[in-house]
Design an enzyme around this catalytic site. Structure first.
Site, PDB file in Angstrom:
ATOM      1  CB  SER A   7      -0.902   0.016   1.232  1.00 18.83           C
ATOM      2  OG  SER A   7      -1.449   1.309   1.371  1.00 18.83           O
ATOM      3  CG  HIS A  32      -3.990  -1.372  -1.717  1.00 21.54           C
ATOM      4  ND1 HIS A  32      -5.139  -2.042  -2.099  1.00 21.54           N
ATOM      5  CD2 HIS A  32      -4.348  -0.580  -0.689  1.00 21.54           C
ATOM      6  CE1 HIS A  32      -6.140  -1.680  -1.327  1.00 21.54           C
ATOM      7  NE2 HIS A  32      -5.703  -0.781  -0.465  1.00 21.54           N
ATOM      8  CG  ASP A  34      -5.028   2.656   0.734  1.00 21.33           C
ATOM      9  OD1 ASP A  34      -6.033   1.935   0.612  1.00 21.33           O
ATOM     10  OD2 ASP A  34      -3.939   2.246   1.193  1.00 21.33           O
ATOM     11  CG  MET A  36      -7.929   7.563   2.337  1.00 21.31           C
ATOM     12  SD  MET A  36      -6.981   7.560   3.857  1.00 21.31           S
ATOM     13  CE  MET A  36      -6.541   5.822   3.945  1.00 21.31           C
ATOM     14  CG  HIS A  65      -9.171   0.682  -0.800  1.00 21.17           C
ATOM     15  ND1 HIS A  65      -8.628   0.428   0.443  1.00 21.17           N
ATOM     16  CD2 HIS A  65     -10.510   0.703  -0.616  1.00 21.17           C
ATOM     17  CE1 HIS A  65      -9.601   0.312   1.333  1.00 21.17           C
ATOM     18  NE2 HIS A  65     -10.755   0.490   0.715  1.00 21.17           N
ATOM     19  CG  MET A  67     -11.157   3.861   1.773  1.00 16.90           C
ATOM     20  SD  MET A  67      -9.677   3.697   2.777  1.00 16.90           S
ATOM     21  CE  MET A  67      -8.452   3.721   1.473  1.00 16.90           C
ATOM     22  CG  MET A 136     -11.906  -2.363   4.664  1.00 22.36           C
ATOM     23  SD  MET A 136     -10.364  -1.999   3.814  1.00 22.36           S
ATOM     24  CE  MET A 136      -9.405  -1.169   5.103  1.00 22.36           C
ATOM     25  N   GLY A 143      -3.093   4.054   7.809  1.00 22.39           N
ATOM     26  CA  GLY A 143      -2.182   2.914   7.793  1.00 22.39           C
ATOM     27  C   GLY A 143      -1.653   2.670   9.205  1.00 22.39           C
ATOM     28  CG  ASP A 174      -6.428  -2.588   2.885  1.00 21.33           C
ATOM     29  OD1 ASP A 174      -5.343  -2.392   3.448  1.00 21.33           O
ATOM     30  OD2 ASP A 174      -7.025  -1.699   2.228  1.00 21.33           O
ATOM     31  N   GLY A 175      -5.218  -4.213   5.930  1.00 19.60           N
ATOM     32  CA  GLY A 175      -5.094  -3.550   7.226  1.00 19.60           C
ATOM     33  C   GLY A 175      -4.351  -4.379   8.257  1.00 19.60           C
ATOM     34  CB  SER A 197       3.298   0.103   8.257  1.00 22.46           C
ATOM     35  OG  SER A 197       2.074  -0.450   8.581  1.00 22.46           O
TER      36      SER A 197
END
Ligand code: DX5
Ligand code: ZN
Length: 223
Positions: A7, A32, A34, A36, A65, A67, A136, A143, A174-175, A197
């Protein structure tokens, strides 16, 4: 097939090109991304222009992704930016089928995501219309959060149904995923593994990805 999807949210935003190169050299097959909007989630990340700039530098599968609230407004922009897969949240719109149609009309793979608070039953009616279900394993928005193992039961339910109905369905998690818990996710039925991370903070990302793939492949779904 199992894919590791680093990510980009965990990358050094001052050196994105270099960050993408690093995870590509380390063996990642997906990237990936993200997105937002500060509305659907309380954080703002990056949008289509950043993805479009990276598209010129990378051949990885771009796994976008979203959001964002009312994602239908931006399907065209993310298609033009170079997405291969567009995933949106079931909780982010009133008419998910309209969004699925918009994505499929552009010949992209469509993913549908559910946040930890959303019961698995809500995604089931759409499984035959999408290419990927994203479960999720943290509350979306940031993250570096702790993995929520209780979400894996949803992965199991979706994988069982996909098998029973002979659906060609990817399941992404994811997460909070790392070298220790990745095996739990594939044993539950996931095959696309997002990791931010863990990979970007690793001093040896090639070894980290290899370890994750090894653990994942050694622990397939057994029903
Ligand atoms: C969270 C994002 C994730 C996040 C994962 O809202 O959707 O993709 O970047 O990062 P880690 O692996 O650090 O939890
Ligand atoms: Zn994500």
């Amino acid at each position: 097939m199992i894919h590791i999807a680093p990510s980009l949210l965990a990358a050094d935003f001052a050196n994105l090109e270099e960050s993408v190169k690093r995870v590509t050299d380390a063996g990642a097959t997906y990237l990936h991304l993200d997105v937002m909007d500060g509305l659907f989630v309380p954080n703002i990340s990056f949008g289509a222009p950043v993805i479009s700039a990276l598209r010129k530098k990378s051949n990885l599968c771009f796994d976008v992704h979203l959001m964002i609230q009312d994602p239908i407004r931006y399907i065209d922009a993310f298609t033009k930016a170079g997405a291969d897969i567009i995933t949106f949240h079931l909780e982010s719109c009133k008419d998910p089928r309209a969004v699925i149609r918009e994505i499929r009309a552009r010949d992209l793979k469509c993913g549908l995501a559910i946040s930890p608070a959303t019961p698995v039953e809500e995604i089931l009616p759409y499984l035959s219309e999408i290419q990927m279900a994203l479960v999720m394993t943290v509350v979306p928005g940031f993250g570096g959060q702790a993995f929520m193992p209780e979400c894996l039961e949803k992965v199991r339910v979706i994988r069982r149904i996909a098998k029973r109905d002979k659906l060609k369905l990817d399941i992404e998690v994811d997460g909070g995923i790392n070298e220790e818990n990745v095996a739990l996710t594939t044993a539950a039925g996931a095959n696309i593994i997002v990791s931010g991370s863990t990979i970007f903070r690793s001093k040896r990302p090639k070894l980290t990805i290899a370890n994750m793939l090894k653990a994942a492949n050694a622990n397939p779904f057994r029903g």
